[in-house]
Design an enzyme around this catalytic site. Structure first.
Site, PDB file in Angstrom:
ATOM      1  N   THR A  87      -2.445  -0.310  -6.642  1.00 54.84           N
ATOM      2  CA  THR A  87      -1.454  -1.101  -5.907  1.00 54.84           C
ATOM      3  C   THR A  87      -1.637  -0.933  -4.406  1.00 54.84           C
ATOM      4  O   THR A  87      -1.539  -1.902  -3.643  1.00 54.84           O
ATOM      5  CB  THR A  87      -0.027  -0.683  -6.311  1.00 54.84           C
ATOM      6  OG1 THR A  87       0.149  -0.920  -7.709  1.00 54.84           O
ATOM      7  CG2 THR A  87       1.022  -1.483  -5.543  1.00 54.84           C
ATOM      8  N   HIS A 140      -7.229  -9.730  -9.312  1.00 50.91           N
ATOM      9  CA  HIS A 140      -6.995  -8.331  -9.674  1.00 50.91           C
ATOM     10  C   HIS A 140      -6.059  -8.262 -10.879  1.00 50.91           C
ATOM     11  O   HIS A 140      -5.164  -9.096 -11.054  1.00 50.91           O
ATOM     12  CB  HIS A 140      -6.401  -7.557  -8.494  1.00 50.91           C
ATOM     13  CG  HIS A 140      -5.001  -7.977  -8.129  1.00 50.91           C
ATOM     14  ND1 HIS A 140      -3.882  -7.334  -8.594  1.00 50.91           N
ATOM     15  CD2 HIS A 140      -4.551  -8.998  -7.348  1.00 50.91           C
ATOM     16  CE1 HIS A 140      -2.797  -7.924  -8.108  1.00 50.91           C
ATOM     17  NE2 HIS A 140      -3.166  -8.935  -7.347  1.00 50.91           N
ATOM     18  N   HIS A 142      -5.158  -5.526 -14.715  1.00 51.82           N
ATOM     19  CA  HIS A 142      -5.548  -4.437 -15.621  1.00 51.82           C
ATOM     20  C   HIS A 142      -6.316  -5.014 -16.816  1.00 51.82           C
ATOM     21  O   HIS A 142      -5.796  -5.091 -17.939  1.00 51.82           O
ATOM     22  CB  HIS A 142      -4.312  -3.681 -16.093  1.00 51.82           C
ATOM     23  CG  HIS A 142      -3.561  -2.997 -14.992  1.00 51.82           C
ATOM     24  ND1 HIS A 142      -4.183  -2.206 -14.051  1.00 51.82           N
ATOM     25  CD2 HIS A 142      -2.234  -2.992 -14.678  1.00 51.82           C
ATOM     26  CE1 HIS A 142      -3.271  -1.729 -13.215  1.00 51.82           C
ATOM     27  NE2 HIS A 142      -2.080  -2.207 -13.565  1.00 51.82           N
ATOM     28  N   TYR A 279      -5.395  -0.073   7.077  1.00 49.76           N
ATOM     29  CA  TYR A 279      -5.071   1.051   6.204  1.00 49.76           C
ATOM     30  C   TYR A 279      -4.727   2.297   7.015  1.00 49.76           C
ATOM     31  O   TYR A 279      -3.791   3.027   6.681  1.00 49.76           O
ATOM     32  CB  TYR A 279      -6.245   1.345   5.268  1.00 49.76           C
ATOM     33  CG  TYR A 279      -5.981   2.486   4.313  1.00 49.76           C
ATOM     34  CD1 TYR A 279      -5.146   2.316   3.215  1.00 49.76           C
ATOM     35  CD2 TYR A 279      -6.550   3.739   4.520  1.00 49.76           C
ATOM     36  CE1 TYR A 279      -4.890   3.362   2.344  1.00 49.76           C
ATOM     37  CE2 TYR A 279      -6.295   4.791   3.658  1.00 49.76           C
ATOM     38  CZ  TYR A 279      -5.473   4.598   2.566  1.00 49.76           C
ATOM     39  OH  TYR A 279      -5.204   5.647   1.715  1.00 49.76           O
ATOM     40  N   LYS A 294       7.147  13.773 -10.016  1.00 49.03           N
ATOM     41  CA  LYS A 294       5.943  14.255 -10.710  1.00 49.03           C
ATOM     42  C   LYS A 294       5.784  15.758 -10.507  1.00 49.03           C
ATOM     43  O   LYS A 294       5.867  16.252  -9.388  1.00 49.03           O
ATOM     44  CB  LYS A 294       4.705  13.513 -10.184  1.00 49.03           C
ATOM     45  CG  LYS A 294       3.412  13.926 -10.881  1.00 49.03           C
ATOM     46  CD  LYS A 294       2.257  13.044 -10.464  1.00 49.03           C
ATOM     47  CE  LYS A 294       1.871  13.237  -9.030  1.00 49.03           C
ATOM     48  NZ  LYS A 294       0.673  12.466  -8.660  1.00 49.03           N
TER      49      LYS A 294
END
EC number: 2.8.2.-
Length: 357
Positions: A87, A140, A142, A279, A294
């Protein structure tokens, strides 16, 4: 006087519990219906946007008989592996598409099934190759690798991808299904409410953290053959390695995403011009998608997974991809004062015959 306690009769308590359970089931059902309605609305909006683009191109004049130049005829497919910073990278493409003048299309398959039916494969290949209104295009989704040569295509699309350390990817996906992430925090996830840690899951031999769940990056690169999805298949790993070297333009790793973006900008500026600076200045803060709550696994948990032959194969494939990426980077950049710089053109032509007068 003591406090007067009013006790609810046992039958009423039971009725209250049942009523609460029924109410919760009703709410979950309504949430599911809202989610389905949202998905239908998103698909309808997407179809409307596509029709608008097609109509706009039609009004501008027919293009089907006009040959596109080499760069405008380019198509990139990023068959993204889940939980590999896909993503974050895709958002870079969305941010640049208007400026660099290309289309970005999300391939959304039913239930995120990475394997297409044979008829959908034919439709997909036809779309990619003949949909001139969407060229240049960045697709793009999956989906596992699809060999366009099987369908008689002369000019194949450019495949790129990013992969990740297999255990880190599985841990990230495990918690993502339970707690979601900071990208769409309000979206209800499939395992929401399950508080079991990854360590506890492995210790109890749970299915969501089993070694078989590591088997994903290899089949994504292997493709649509049945053997690709046969967990632990040595043939599948060999095919995945072959495709990575021969069919993919560049495969990066999550841990070195910035270098991956830098190489793409240097090699494919038609799509990625400005990507590295974007970026560095914006992407690291706004694009990085972090899984909520997490917890890193213990050394004991990691050691237990590493005993599996499936981990050994997935890790071998990851190390193979990492070595290839580092080889390409070593021949494309130089380091100076801690920063990487793209090399200028390092070849030229001489002894050109016949000589002009």
């Amino acid at each position: 006087m003591g406090l007067l306690r009013i006790m609810m009769p046992p039958k009423l308590q039971l009725l209250a519990v049942v009523a609460f359970a029924v109410a919760m089931l009703f709410l979950e059902n309504q949430i599911q219906k809202l989610e389905e309605s949202r998905s239908k609305l998103e698909r309808a909006i997407a179809r409307h946007e596509v029709r608008e683009i097609e109509q706009r191109h039609t009004m501008d004049g027919p293009r089907q008989d006009v040959a596109l130049d080499e760069e405008d005829d380019m198509v990139i497919i990023y068959n993204r592996v889940p939980k590999t910073a896909s993503t974050s990278f895709t958002n870079i493409a969305y941010d640049l598409c208007a400026k660099n003048k290309y289309h970005v299309l999300h391939i959304n398959t039913t239930k995120n099934n990475p394997v297409m039916s044979l008829q959908d494969q034919v439709r997909f290949v036809k779309n990619i190759t003949s949909w001139k209104e969407m060229k240049p295009g960045f697709y793009h989704g999956h989906i596992s690798y699809l060999d366009f040569a099987k369908f008689g295509v002369k000019k194949k699309p450019i495949y790129i991808n990013v992969i990740r350390d297999p255990i880190e990817r599985l841990v990230s996906y495990y918690y993502f299904l339970r707690f979601g992430d900071d990208y769409r925090p309000g979206l209800r996830r499939r395992k929401q409410g399950d508080k079991k840690t990854f360590d506890e899951c492995v210790a109890e031999g749970g299915s969501d953290c089993a070694a078989e769940k590591l088997w994903l990056q290899i089949p994504f690169f292997c493709g649509h053959s049945s053997e690709c999805w046969n967990v632990g298949s040595r043939w599948a790993m060999d095919q995945a390695k072959y495709n990575l070297i021969n069919e993919y333009f560049l495969v990066g790793v999550t841990e070195e995403l910035e270098d991956f973006i830098m190489l793409l900008e240097a090699a494919l500026p038609r799509f990625f011009r400005g990507a590295t600076e974007l970026y560095r200045t914006v992407g690291k803060k706004s694009h990085l998608r972090k899984t909520t709550e997490k917890k890193l696994p213990t050394k004991q948990t990691i050691a237990k997974l590493q005993q599996s032959d499936i981990w050994k194969m997935e890790n071998e494939f990851y190390e193979f991809a990492l070595e290839q990426f580092q080889f390409i980077r070593a021949h494309a950049v130089r380091e100076k004062d801690g920063d990487l710089y793209i090399l200028a053109q390092n070849f030229f032509y001489e002894k050109i015959y016949p000589k002009s007068n």
